[in-house]
Design an enzyme around this catalytic site. Structure first.
Site, mmCIF file in Angstrom:
data_model
loop_
_atom_site.group_PDB
_atom_site.id
_atom_site.type_symbol
_atom_site.label_atom_id
_atom_site.label_comp_id
_atom_site.label_asym_id
_atom_site.label_seq_id
_atom_site.Cartn_x
_atom_site.Cartn_y
_atom_site.Cartn_z
ATOM 1 N N ASP A 1 1.889 8.306 10.598
ATOM 2 C CA ASP A 1 2.344 8.684 9.253
ATOM 3 C C ASP A 1 3.180 9.972 9.251
ATOM 4 O O ASP A 1 2.851 10.955 8.565
ATOM 5 C CB ASP A 1 1.153 8.819 8.284
ATOM 6 C CG ASP A 1 0.254 7.582 8.289
ATOM 7 O OD1 ASP A 1 0.733 6.509 8.708
ATOM 8 O OD2 ASP A 1 -0.924 7.681 7.891
ATOM 9 N N GLU B 1 -4.929 10.771 7.178
ATOM 10 C CA GLU B 1 -3.750 9.904 7.101
ATOM 11 C C GLU B 1 -2.713 10.524 6.166
ATOM 12 O O GLU B 1 -3.035 11.365 5.330
ATOM 13 C CB GLU B 1 -4.139 8.521 6.546
ATOM 14 C CG GLU B 1 -5.185 7.786 7.365
ATOM 15 C CD GLU B 1 -5.491 6.379 6.855
ATOM 16 O OE1 GLU B 1 -5.566 5.472 7.689
ATOM 17 O OE2 GLU B 1 -5.660 6.191 5.647
ATOM 18 N N ASN C 1 0.847 -1.200 0.000
ATOM 19 C CA ASN C 1 0.000 0.000 0.000
ATOM 20 C C ASN C 1 0.874 1.237 0.000
ATOM 21 O O ASN C 1 1.762 1.328 -0.876
ATOM 22 C CB ASN C 1 -1.138 -0.045 1.042
ATOM 23 C CG ASN C 1 -0.769 -0.256 2.482
ATOM 24 O OD1 ASN C 1 -0.304 -1.314 2.853
ATOM 25 N ND2 ASN C 1 -1.005 0.713 3.328
ATOM 26 N N ASP C 2 0.679 2.178 0.875
ATOM 27 C CA ASP C 2 1.270 3.520 0.744
ATOM 28 C C ASP C 2 2.752 3.568 0.338
ATOM 29 O O ASP C 2 3.560 2.819 0.887
ATOM 30 C CB ASP C 2 1.213 4.250 2.088
ATOM 31 C CG ASP C 2 -0.085 4.075 2.821
ATOM 32 O OD1 ASP C 2 -1.028 3.508 2.256
ATOM 33 O OD2 ASP C 2 -0.150 4.502 3.982
HETATM 34 C C1 FRU Z 1 -2.995 4.592 4.787
HETATM 35 C C2 FRU Z 1 -2.650 3.815 6.046
HETATM 36 C C3 FRU Z 1 -1.745 4.620 6.944
HETATM 37 C C4 FRU Z 1 -1.030 3.565 7.727
HETATM 38 C C5 FRU Z 1 -0.868 2.485 6.700
HETATM 39 C C6 FRU Z 1 -0.909 1.099 7.262
HETATM 40 O O1 FRU Z 1 -3.320 3.808 3.700
HETATM 41 O O2 FRU Z 1 -3.834 3.439 6.693
HETATM 42 O O3 FRU Z 1 -2.421 5.568 7.740
HETATM 43 O O4 FRU Z 1 0.188 4.003 8.238
HETATM 44 O O5 FRU Z 1 -1.900 2.637 5.766
HETATM 45 O O6 FRU Z 1 -0.569 0.155 6.288
#
Ligand code: FRU
Length: 588
Positions: free
Chosen positions: A257, A308, A137-138
């Site tokens: 984050d 986030e 993900n991120d």
């Molecule tokens: C955003 C999020 C962040 C967190 C991460 C966890 O997509 O929810 O806030 O750090 O993904 O994987």
């Protein structure tokens, strides 16, 4: 993303069957001892099976790590590797916590010297970054140092669904081709490694070394707290700071984050942190001690959900500095689920003051651009602010129909502040480095479209990765557009409506959609009436990124056609419009 040699092999697991194992059940847990003869222990996964905690232990030295794996119960979807190279010749024990009797996925655990998987599966993007295997993900820790762009990312090496949050790592000299590097940060006693950023400590303020890369991330265990880790070998290895966390949790559940950068006015590091539905700024001289500076966000922008992945950075607009604050939120995006809003204003080193603009403003109106942030440490002389987002949406990210990997990033995009005719906006447009990928170019004659649709062949034998550039002049048409189509009657539609003032993407009939009932939902972006819309559409297997007028409007969408789209059609509901300078570039 293209990959060579071993990736071309299909999902053949060259299994070394000489795996000697012995299992015993002790109370609630089933433990199996393996005499290690190969590089990997491969565990069979079935995505719909319940997650099981697997404790991996070795006795010399004593190491214990725990992973969550959807261990196969009735069928094997794919395999995940536990790297055991270092323990060849020794015993490694896998304890399946809470499991009393063996199941398929435990019986079939294998040792192998190779971990191979189907890299070139149907929806593997060619020019977007995607993880080699497993879940992503991120984007995290994006930082430039000595000619290399570092991309870290939320990563699960033990499955193609969210879990075991670690920082995967890749580097690139041009943001177009990437080299995968070993996982940089893995969970520890403070918890999983959630999102964060990385800085280059040019003045050795933290004492880890001049030009050390310092990663600042959220440790997510019982609470969310901020921790750091440093690298003095250009990101190849990281050491976690012995006194983590550097910013303990003050009693706020969503406290995560961290995006850190050096602030010249304040002459210190500034951390921008998501704190429930606001952003809190903290300052530090050394990355280790942090003091609260201010908080921003109450009563402004969208508060549909938790905030986030914020990012705060300066930009130049008409010779003056403006500060941009990006904040992602999920759910509550303008088209459902995840999306990223932004504010433009001033930051004096302590407090962010937004300009009066019609908030919420959204960085991308597609459903599939989330948690994006920008690179740190790009030299000022270069002056670019480059953004990458995660090309998915929490509404369905865990179910998209890929197998050995899940998710890709958006193209790297250069951000600029522009006036869209009404007010300032943050526009985003693919970095020029992407132009190096253009292959064969087809130029089509200009068209006049009047009611009935006109179809042109779109790279008949394309491989699903191409770019379309054209200028659409609405003339007397109010509702008009174009679509990508294939012989299976699948279609991805881009509709302009100057009566309602929206441009929309419709992916209802674009191929596979039924893996999640929120996937087929449409998406709209506000459209200002203009004489001409310059269109750039980047298509890469399962994604389309639409840029109108150099990124004044940006929409990113996933779609999963069962055959490449090879026809481009135009239509007008009434009135006529023209299409000029049509160029179709095959992407190599
Ligand atoms: C955003 C999020 C962040 C967190 C991460 C966890 O997509 O929810 O806030 O750090 O993904 O994987």
């Amino acid at each position: 993303m293209k990959k060579t040699i071993s990736s071309i092999l299909l999902a053949l697991l060259l299994i070394n069957m000489s795996c000697s194992s012995q299992s015993k059940s002790s109370g609630e847990n089933l433990s199996v001892d393996y005499q290690i003869q190969s590089s990997y222990i491969l565990i069979p996964v079935e995505e719909n099976a319940p997650e099981i905690k697997i404790k991996v232990s070795t006795s010399n030295p004593t190491i214990q790590s725990t992973y969550d794996v959807h261990v196969a119960v009735s069928k094997i979807d794919y395999w995940v590797p536990v790297d055991v190279k270092k323990w060849k010749g020794q015993k490694v024990t896998l304890s399946f916590l809470g499991v009393k009797e063996s199941i398929l996925g435990i019986n079939d655990v294998k040792q192998s010297d190779q971990f191979e998987f189907e890299y070139n599966e149907t929806y593997r993007p060619q020019f977007h970054f995607s993880p080699e295997h497993g879940w992503m993900n991120d984007p995290n820790g994006m930082v430039y140092l000595d000619g290399e762009y570092h991309l870290f990312y939320q990563y699960n090496p033990y499955g193609s669904m969210w879990g075991n949050m670690s920082w995967g790592h890749a580097v690139s000299t041009d943001m177009v081709s990437w080299t995968y590097l070993p996982t940089a940060l893995t969970p520890d006693s403070l918890g999983a490694i959630f999102s964060g950023s990385a800085v280059v400590d040019v003045n050795n303020t933290a004492g880890f070394g001049k030009n050390a890369i310092v990663a600042i991330f959220t440790s997510c265990g019982k609470t969310q707290q901020q921790s750091i880790a440093y690298s003095t070998d250009k990101g190849r290895t990281f050491t976690k700071y012995a006194h983590n966390p550097v910013l303990p949790n003050p009693g706020i559940t969503d406290f995560r984050d961290p995006k850190v950068s050096w602030n010249e006015a304040a002459n210190q590091w500034v951390m921008t942190l998501a704190t429930k539905q606001t952003v809190t700024f903290f300052g530090s001289p050394n990355l280790k001690e942090w003091t609260k500076l201010s908080e921003f966000g109450e009563g402004i922008g969208s508060h549909a959900a938790v905030w986030e992945c914020p990012d705060l950075f300066p930009m130049t607009y008409q010779g003056k500095t403006k500060w941009v604050l990006i904040v992602s939120l999920n759910p509550g995006g303008p088209n459902g689920g995840s999306a990223t809003q932004y504010f433009i204003g001033n930051f004096d080193g302590k407090t962010f003051k937004p300009d009066a603009l019609p908030y919420p403003l959204w960085l991308d109106y597609g459903r599939d651009n989330y948690a994006g942030v920008t690179f740190n440490n790009i030299p000022k002389t270069v002056g670019r602010r480059i953004f990458m987002g995660w090309m998915s949406n929490w509404d369905y990210a865990n179910q998209v129909p890929t197998k050995d990997f899940r998710s890709a990033n958006t193209t790297p995009r250069e951000l600029t502040i522009v006036n869209n005719g009404n007010h300032l906006i943050l526009s985003s447009y693919p970095v020029k480095e992407l132009n190096s990928l253009k292959g064969k170019i087809w130029e089509k004659p200009n068209l006049v479209v009047e009611k009935e649709s006109i179809a042109i062949d779109l790279l008949k034998d394309n491989n699903g990765s191409y770019e379309i550039e054209m200028t659409i002049k609405p003339e007397s048409a109010d509702v008009f557009g174009f679509s990508l189509n294939n012989s299976k009657n699948e279609t991805l539609k881009f509709n302009f409506n100057n009566t309602t003032g929206f441009v929309s993407i419709d992916r209802k009939k674009s191929g596979l959609t039924d893996f999640n009932d929120r996937f087929a939902m449409g998406m709209n972006a506000p459209l200002l009436k203009k004489d001409a819309y310059r269109i750039r559409l980047l298509v890469d297997k399962a994604s389309a990124e639409l840029f109108i007028n150099e990124g004044e409007i940006t929409m990113t969408t996933l779609f999963f056609p069962t055959e490449s789209m090879n026809q481009l059609k135009f239509y007008s509901q009434a009135g006529k419009f023209s299409v000029e300078n049509i160029k179709i570039n095959n992407i190599k």
